[in-house]
Scaffold this motif. Structure first.
Motif, PDB file in Angstrom:
ATOM      1  N   THR A 182     -12.964 -61.492  99.422  1.00 29.97           N
ATOM      2  CA  THR A 182     -12.207 -61.995  98.255  1.00 29.97           C
ATOM      3  C   THR A 182     -11.801 -60.868  97.323  1.00 29.97           C
ATOM      4  O   THR A 182     -10.695 -60.824  96.796  1.00 29.97           O
ATOM      5  CB  THR A 182     -13.045 -63.016  97.489  1.00 29.97           C
ATOM      6  N   LEU A 183     -12.715 -59.958  97.071  1.00 32.91           N
ATOM      7  CA  LEU A 183     -12.384 -58.824  96.214  1.00 32.91           C
ATOM      8  C   LEU A 183     -11.236 -58.007  96.782  1.00 32.91           C
ATOM      9  O   LEU A 183     -10.393 -57.493  96.052  1.00 32.91           O
ATOM     10  CB  LEU A 183     -13.613 -57.929  96.017  1.00 32.91           C
ATOM     11  N   ARG A 184     -11.227 -57.831  98.118  1.00 31.52           N
ATOM     12  CA  ARG A 184     -10.178 -57.029  98.731  1.00 31.52           C
ATOM     13  C   ARG A 184      -8.856 -57.784  98.831  1.00 31.52           C
ATOM     14  O   ARG A 184      -7.801 -57.245  98.603  1.00 31.52           O
ATOM     15  CB  ARG A 184     -10.603 -56.575 100.119  1.00 31.52           C
ATOM     16  N   GLU A 200      -4.876 -51.207  88.613  1.00 33.27           N
ATOM     17  CA  GLU A 200      -6.183 -50.631  88.309  1.00 33.27           C
ATOM     18  C   GLU A 200      -7.297 -51.640  88.601  1.00 33.27           C
ATOM     19  O   GLU A 200      -8.348 -51.285  89.176  1.00 33.27           O
ATOM     20  CB  GLU A 200      -6.227 -50.180  86.852  1.00 33.27           C
ATOM     21  N   ARG A 201      -7.064 -52.887  88.228  1.00 32.92           N
ATOM     22  CA  ARG A 201      -8.075 -53.915  88.478  1.00 32.92           C
ATOM     23  C   ARG A 201      -8.257 -54.137  89.988  1.00 32.92           C
ATOM     24  O   ARG A 201      -9.374 -54.309  90.478  1.00 32.92           O
ATOM     25  CB  ARG A 201      -7.667 -55.225  87.789  1.00 32.92           C
ATOM     26  N   ARG A 252       1.632 -54.196  85.504  1.00 36.93           N
ATOM     27  CA  ARG A 252       1.451 -53.803  86.898  1.00 36.93           C
ATOM     28  C   ARG A 252       0.382 -52.722  87.016  1.00 36.93           C
ATOM     29  O   ARG A 252      -0.474 -52.755  87.910  1.00 36.93           O
ATOM     30  CB  ARG A 252       2.790 -53.312  87.459  1.00 36.93           C
ATOM     31  N   THR A 253       0.435 -51.736  86.098  1.00 34.04           N
ATOM     32  CA  THR A 253      -0.575 -50.678  86.121  1.00 34.04           C
ATOM     33  C   THR A 253      -1.961 -51.265  85.932  1.00 34.04           C
ATOM     34  O   THR A 253      -2.927 -50.889  86.631  1.00 34.04           O
ATOM     35  CB  THR A 253      -0.271 -49.654  85.020  1.00 34.04           C
ATOM     36  N   LEU A 254      -2.073 -52.211  84.985  1.00 32.69           N
ATOM     37  CA  LEU A 254      -3.365 -52.845  84.738  1.00 32.69           C
ATOM     38  C   LEU A 254      -3.846 -53.617  85.963  1.00 32.69           C
ATOM     39  O   LEU A 254      -5.016 -53.519  86.364  1.00 32.69           O
ATOM     40  CB  LEU A 254      -3.252 -53.777  83.531  1.00 32.69           C
ATOM     41  N   THR A 284      -3.411 -60.338  78.306  1.00 32.87           N
ATOM     42  CA  THR A 284      -2.841 -59.486  79.345  1.00 32.87           C
ATOM     43  C   THR A 284      -1.459 -59.975  79.749  1.00 32.87           C
ATOM     44  O   THR A 284      -0.560 -59.175  80.005  1.00 32.87           O
ATOM     45  CB  THR A 284      -3.776 -59.464  80.576  1.00 32.87           C
ATOM     46  N   LEU A 285      -1.253 -61.275  79.756  1.00 39.03           N
ATOM     47  CA  LEU A 285       0.021 -61.858  80.161  1.00 39.03           C
ATOM     48  C   LEU A 285       1.037 -61.930  79.023  1.00 39.03           C
ATOM     49  O   LEU A 285       2.143 -62.435  79.227  1.00 39.03           O
ATOM     50  CB  LEU A 285      -0.207 -63.284  80.696  1.00 39.03           C
TER      51      LEU A 285
END
Length: 1020
Positions: free
Chosen positions: A846-848, A782-783, A777-779, A962-963
């Motif tokens: 898209t980024l948002r 952050e992303r 979740r933190t990752l 990551t997963l």
């Protein structure tokens, strides 16, 4: 005077062994226990033996139990106490119980419990049991009812109303025939009474006239005759016998019954009458012969209280100073006490007429059917020292005397002469007769030689150096003479006779030839055995109990008997044959040792051992003459009772009851056991095992205790077995017990520990899972924040700048006339710039906002696949397996991006005709697979770090990492590509709300120090 008791002991009918009445008391094995030795607490009176084999001794201070090794007071076996410690009567009943008569009543010991009988508060003076099992007792009754029988928990007493009339002071002695007839002794008469009949009295006139206090001691012959002993001497007193209805004093050549002050009597199973006196020790009357034993012979005291004969035939005697035991020996000894001329027997001979000849330092003694006659030096014997003895085929006895050799026949000695007619000179050490009837003798002197004698005259002499020096000789069945030489070899006389070289360099003291042709020689280094060309020397390392052998004889039982320093030893001929043919074979030896009466010693002359016609063996040991009967020794003995006596755990005694349990954390366990062998307890060997701990028997030797430390909780069974004289093992009833577990040793506790460990592992796993999700979740946060920053930068800088440039270009374009070609070009450029701005705004959006929200993962994948296939000839197909489960939003985005990358690669590079995508919702994993039938590629070339230009594959690996998922590629050039992603269910799927979710959040707070945000919460 203390009231004493004579009681009849009714043993098991199968027990018939008794001390040999044909022996002198001095020949028995005698052992005494004196009061000062500390084994007995007080003077002993009655004795008996219960069915379990224990000997019970009544004393002034209670009852003592003896098992052959230990004296144990009854008070240590129970917390109950006798009405009086002064015990005057004992009875071993057939049901295994012990009846105890004291100065204050009657008690019964059975199965570890002591029971007192009501109605008896006077001294119980005598006890007996009838054939019908009833127990009878004689008491000092205050109501003239001296004889009582046990009935239930009380007694029924008989007196005048039952026909029992006793004049005078009655009564303190009682015996019975077991069939209802009783004899009781008053102070002046014998009273005979039978149930339901009138009593009969036999007065002793001399006792009436003497007027001296004292009771009658009684004994009964199997034929019915009654013996009465009076504690005073004089005419008509002492030892009396009731013949018919008249009393007669006992008379023998060596004893007058009126001279004995009798205090006790006993009739043993061999028929001998034992008489105990007040001050003259023991007299035994057997077959008209009287034998005497007193303190000068080793008795503890000359004042005898009682006798008892146990099952093994041992005779027990209680005296004023202790107790004595007389037992049979297996080996009987004859010394000057038994009639030998001197206590130095140097040779022995058993002749065919059954007589035994013993050569001593000053006599030739002859044992002729129990009677010893001596031919003494200076009288009948023509010399002093008797050396070798031999009987020839004419039944003449050849006797070596001093420095000569004589023939004894018809009561006369005739000297053997040399070739010149003079007496043959030399000390005879050994003799044998050959097949021609000539006698050969080993004569030691100057020189030593072997002499052949024909018709009483030496006709041939073999002497060194032409012939080796010999020490012993024997003849075989063929009449050949074998010699045992001084340097250890064996040789057969004759030109063709074999010579057996041993290399021992020691003297062959004795030699014998068995019926099967085996030649055996005894040396200090072992037994030489030779047969059919095979030679072996047997010693302690080959199974013999020791090395040195003084005498050898061939027995009737297919064995050799050896006289050795460690005892008389039997070795089977078949066993020796096996040893000859198999050099590593060890023989089995049976040993008759000093406890059996054997007195090892070395006689200098042959014969050292002799076998009589009845099979008995006779030995000369340099001091005494000894005899041994192999047939009697091999007779089957009675069974050996074996018992587990007690269990002590951490110094606490526990009763041996069913269901015995020891407390938790028991440290030390001691188990006491025994075997009731009363004659030679040293010959009892024990072995034991604890089932539940040991799988094999433990050899305990003579030890009567077993120790265990820190037994783990569980059920155990202690087994012990004993063997007497190497006979079959007898096993005691096993003792079962359990050691209880402490709370932390129980199965429930172990299950609880396992459960707690499993719970701890689960909690650790849960914490790890929460931690991983928190990290993810933190990752993801952050992303997401980075993407928003990039979107802001694009919007605030690049797009705004492009928009400003477009406005300036718009102003510049309006100044260009519409007819100018440049205006059209400018307009086209501004239209393209608008498209760029629109596309940039879409990228920022898209980024948002991330990917457009789809109903589920498979819908988004399907849309991506259909978009890719729209302008191509590639067929796209999506399949879904399993029940759909909600996915974590962040995880769904990562999976979707990875799947899009895989699908895009397939459309862009595979040139495939079919692309199949499968999504499987499993219990443990979410599985995504993308498979095409395109050109494929070499996976091995892309192993490790992705080469430059394959950033898509690297990104897919990074997303899988990551997963915490597993990503695999399967491809070969020309056969297509398969991409498979396995995402753990705990990471892929959203947790269902409930108590476990709250518990996991609590765990997360415990380990992370902050509240863990749920990963399945949708974020706007």
């Amino acid at each position: 005077m203390v009231a004493l008791v004579l009681f009849a002991w009714l043993g098991a009918a199968s027990i018939t062994h008794a001390v040999d009445a044909g022996r002198l008391l001095s020949q028995y094995g005698h052992t005494g226990w004196r009061l000062q030795d500390g084994e007995l607490p007080a003077p002993a009176y009655p004795m008996t033996q219960t069915a379990d084999g224990y000997l019970w001794i009544g004393t002034q201070a209670g009852v003592v139990r003896y098992d052959g090794a230990r004296f144990v007071p009854l008070d240590t076996l129970t917390e109950s106490r006798l009405a009086s410690p002064f015990v005057v009567a004992l009875l071993a009943a057939r049901d295994g119980s012990l009846w105890i008569g004291t100065q204050a009543g009657l008690s019964r010991w059975k199965d570890g419990k002591l029971t007192d009988y009501a109605g008896i508060d006077t001294p119980v003076l005598s006890l007996a049991q009838g054939d019908d099992g009833r127990v009878w007792l004689l008491t000092l009754s205050k109501e003239a009812k001296p004889l009582c029988e046990v009935a239930g928990a009380g007694v029924i007493c008989h007196g005048k109303q039952d026909g029992l009339n006793a004049a005078g002071i009655c009564c303190d002695r009682m015996i019975t025939d077991g069939k209802g007839t009783f004899w009781m002794g008053t102070d002046t008469a014998l009273v005979q009474w039978r149930e339901h009949a009138q009593s009969k009295t036999y007065p002793i006139e001399a006792k009436i006239k003497a007027g001296t206090p004292g009771s009658l001691i009684l004994a009964r012959e199997p034929t019915g005759e009654i013996w009465a002993g009076l504690p005073m001497t004089g005419p008509g007193l002492g030892l009396q016998q009731l013949v018919g209805e008249q009393w007669r004093s006992f008379q023998a050549s060596a004893l007058s019954g009126s001279d004995l002050a009798v205090q006790s009597m006993y009739r043993d199973r061999s028929g001998a009458l034992w008489v105990g006196t007040i001050d003259r020790g023991i007299y035994r009357i057997a077959s008209g012969h009287v034998d005497h034993f007193a303190t000068k012979d080793g008795l503890t005291s000359d004042s005898i209280y009682s006798f008892f004969e146990d099952r093994e035939g041992n005779m027990w005697v209680s005296t004023s100073a202790g107790i004595d035991r007389f037992r049979d020996f297996k080996v009987w000894t004859y010394t000057t006490r038994e009639g030998l001329g001197v206590d130095e027997v140097d040779s022995v001979l058993a002749t065919r007429d059954g007589r035994i000849w013993a050569g001593t330092a000053s006599s030739l003694d002859v044992l002729d059917h129990g009677e010893i006659h001596s031919l003494r030096s200076g009288k009948e014997l023509p010399g002093t020292q008797v050396t070798a003895l031999f009987e020839d085929s004419a039944q003449r006895v050849w006797v070596g005397i001093d420095e000569g050799l004589w023939i004894y026949a018809d009561g006369k000695f005739t000297a053997v002469t040399d070739g010149g007619g003079k007496p043959l000179k030399g000390m005879a050490f050994a003799m044998a007769q050959d097949g021609d009837g000539d006698v050969w003798a080993v004569m030691r002197g100057h020189p030593s030689r072997v002499v052949r004698i024909h018709d009483g005259q030496a006709v041939q002499s073999l002497a060194p150096p032409e012939f080796p020096s010999a020490r012993s000789m024997a003849s075989d069945a063929a009449g050949h003479i074998w010699l045992g030489l001084q340097h250890g070899d064996l040789v057969q006389l004759g030109a063709t006779g074999p010579r057996v070289t041993t290399g021992l360099n020691t003297t062959v003291f004795d030699i014998a030839v068995a019926k099967d042709g085996l030649v055996a020689g005894g040396t200090a280094k072992g037994l030489i055995v030779f047969k059919d060309g095979l030679l072996r020397v047997l010693s302690a390392k080959d199974g013999l109990p020791c090395d040195a052998i003084h005498g050898v004889v061939d027995g009737e039982d297919g064995a050799l008997w050896l006289a050795m320093p460690c005892g008389l030893v039997r070795v089977g001929l078949a066993d020796i044959g096996d040893a000859l043919h198999h050099p590593t074979h060890a023989v089995s030896a049976n040993v008759i040792d000093v406890l059996d009466g054997m007195h090892p010693g070395a006689a200098p002359f042959q014969k050292k051992m002799a076998r009589a016609p009845d099979g008995s063996l006779w030995l000369a040991n340099g001091v005494a003459l000894q005899s041994f009967e192999p047939h009697a020794a091999s007779a089957t003995s009675a069974s050996l009772p074996v018992h587990v006596e007690g269990l002590v755990a951490d110094r606490n005694h526990y009763p041996l009851a069913e269901g015995l349990s020891l407390p938790p954390l028991t440290h030390d366990v001691q188990l006491d056991y025994t075997a009731t062998a009363l004659a030679v307890p040293q010959h009892v060997r024990f072995r034991y095992r604890l089932d539940g701990r040991e799988k094999t028997w433990i050899d305990a030797g003579q030890r009567r205790q077993a120790f265990y430390t820190d037994l783990p909780p569980g059920a155990y069974r202690f087994r012990v077995a004993a063997s007497l004289d190497g006979h079959a093992w007898e096993e005691a009833a096993p003792l079962a017990f359990t050691v209880k577990p402490a709370f932390y040793q129980t199965s429930l506790f172990m299950l609880l520990v396992v459960a707690l460990m499993a719970l701890s592992l689960w909690m650790l796993f849960a914490w790890r899972l929460v931690h991983v999700k928190t990290q993810m979740r933190t990752l993801f946060d952050e992303r997401h924040a980075e993407r928003e920053r990039i979107a802001r930068e694009l919007h605030d800088t690049f797009l705004q700048a492009v928009q400003g440039l477009m406005l300036r270009f718009q102003s510049a374009m309006e100044r260009i006339p519409p007819t100018e070609p440049a205006r059209e070009l400018m307009e086209q450029a501004l239209d393209h710039a608008d498209e760029v701005i629109i596309e940039g705004r879409d990228r920022v959006t898209t980024l948002r906002m991330g990917e457009p929200k789809a109903a589920n993962l498979e819908d988004a994948i399907r849309q991506a696949g259909e978009d890719g296939a729209r302008d191509t000839a590639t067929a796209f197909r999506l399949t879904v397996e399993g029940a759909r489960r909600p996915l974590d939003r962040a995880v769904r985005e990562e999976i979707l991006r990875l799947s899009k990358e895989a699908i895009a690669n397939a459309f862009a590079h595979a040139r495939a005709s079919h692309i199949d995508v499968n999504v499987t919702y499993g219990r443990r994993h979410l599985t995504l697979s993308v498979v095409d039938d395109g050109t494929g590629f070499d996976v091995d070339m892309l192993s490790g770090s992705s080469p430059v230009g394959h950033w898509g594959l690297q990104g897919m690996h990074e997303r899988a990492t990551t997963l915490r998922a597993r990503l695999t590629f399967s491809s070969r050039p020309g056969i297509g590509t398969a991409v498979e992603l396995l995402v753990p269910a705990d990471i892929a799927f959203r947790d269902a709300p409930g108590p476990w979710r709250r518990w996991r959040e609590l765990v997360g707070m415990m380990f992370t120090g902050r509240r863990v945000r749920s990963l399945d919460r949708d974020e706007a």
